[in-house]
Design an enzyme around this catalytic site. Structure first.
Site, PDB file in Angstrom:
ATOM      1  N   HIS A  92     -29.074  51.837 -44.345  1.00 48.76           N
ATOM      2  CA  HIS A  92     -27.903  51.849 -43.541  1.00 48.76           C
ATOM      3  C   HIS A  92     -27.968  52.678 -42.002  1.00 48.76           C
ATOM      4  CE1 HIS A  92     -27.724  56.217 -45.086  1.00 48.76           C
ATOM      5  NE2 HIS A  92     -27.108  56.551 -43.900  1.00 48.76           N
ATOM      6  N   ASP A 140     -30.837  51.515 -50.586  1.00 50.44           N
ATOM      7  CA  ASP A 140     -30.658  51.945 -49.382  1.00 50.44           C
ATOM      8  C   ASP A 140     -31.978  52.321 -48.888  1.00 50.44           C
ATOM      9  OD1 ASP A 140     -29.406  52.484 -46.972  1.00 50.44           O
ATOM     10  OD2 ASP A 140     -28.701  54.582 -47.374  1.00 50.44           O
ATOM     11  N   SER A 241     -29.973  61.327 -42.395  1.00 50.96           N
ATOM     12  CA  SER A 241     -30.142  60.299 -43.385  1.00 50.96           C
ATOM     13  C   SER A 241     -31.390  59.657 -43.019  1.00 50.96           C
ATOM     14  CB  SER A 241     -29.052  59.031 -43.007  1.00 50.96           C
ATOM     15  OG  SER A 241     -27.950  59.684 -43.535  1.00 50.96           O
TER      16      SER A 241
END
Length: 291
Positions: A92, A140, A241
């Site tokens: 992402h 992810d 992230s």
């Protein structure tokens, strides 16, 4: 920067309750209160090792596997160096229509001060997991192939990754690092680190999750860690992230939900469990070995 978590109040006391107030209740109200207390006790008992969460500046270059994934010269996400030519991050991180392949900065501690150990590498290929979707936190993962082999040394070194498909026992202490924007420390963006306890997945699924993509549960291919803090970051937490969740010196997870280094009292942190994707990771690395 320590924070006392909900469970630290003891399984026998619900936040905001007292013996005087509960003694005034009777019948169904008392039954509901008892049920709530018992549920809280069960959740706390099922999550060993939860205590305080501290975020601090990492020792410079003590994590030589850390990568800064950058788009147009700006830090977008963290990543982990798996080999001299491959970096693992979260898929992402490249959502949002980035027109070009990202670049990867290796050997860095500071993103604002020049360091002789740093070097920016072009990415020749980005391989997303085939089932990753922009509106989901499942699958992810993304593998970034560097255009040339990284120059390995004291400040740049691959991280061993977990290839045996196994669950981490609840209470396992893992660490995460990243260049989070809007940190509670409030200084230049040097590498930060935190020690996080692994939580029971069923307990995580009973807690409300606060993620803009509507995550409703933690799957068997994800790792749940506790994030609750009292000293929240100023503004929105960005930048951690894709960072590696490391347990016992081995890469076990890739951060997929925001705010691991800022904390989010409304929900746990979610990382993709690397070992459950070992066949896919190996296939991509082997396919690119000759390139």
């Amino acid at each position: 920067m320590a924070v006392v978590l909900l469970c630290s109040q003891g399984p026998g006391q619900w936040p905001g309750s007292s013996s005087s107030s509960s003694s005034m209740m009777a019948g169904p109200s008392l039954a509901r209160l008892v049920a709530a207390v018992l549920l809280g006790a069960a959740l706390c008992a099922a999550q060993p090792g939860v205590g305080t969460l501290d975020v601090r500046e990492a020792q410079p270059h003590a994590r030589p596997y850390m990568a800064s994934v950058q788009v147009n010269g700006t830090h977008r996400c963290g990543g982990a160096l798996l080999s001299a030519k491959w970096v693992l991050s979260a898929a992402h991180c490249l959502d949002g229509g980035a027109p070009e392949l990202p670049q990867v900065l290796l050997g860095a501690h500071s993103l604002s001060e020049p360091e002789p150990s740093t070097r920016l590498y072009d990415v020749s290929r980005a391989v997303r997991h085939p089932y990753s979707l922009p509106d989901s936190l499942e699958h992810d993962l993304i593998l970034l192939q560097l255009a040339e082999e990284a120059a390995l040394g004291r400040a740049v070194r691959p991280l061993p990754w977990q290839q045996e498909d196994r669950e981490l026992p609840p209470g396992t202490r893992c660490d995460v690092a990243g260049w989070t924007v809007g940190t509670p420390i409030g200084r230049r963006p040097d590498l930060l680190e935190a020690l996080l306890p692994v939580l029971v997945r069923s307990g995580c699924n009973l807690r409300a999750l606060n993620d803009e993509r509507g995550l409703v549960g933690v799957t068997e291919r994800q790792i749940c860690t506790d994030l609750r803090r009292r000293d929240r970051c100023r503004g929105r937490a960005l930048g951690d992230s894709g960072s590696p969740l490391v347990c016992g010196g081995v890469l076990e997870g890739v951060v997929t939900s925001r705010g691991h280094l800022c904390g989010d009292p409304s929900g746990p942190g979610i990382s993709t469990r690397v070992s459950s994707y070992a066949p896919w990771i190996r296939s991509v690395l082997e396919d690119g070995a000759g390139n």
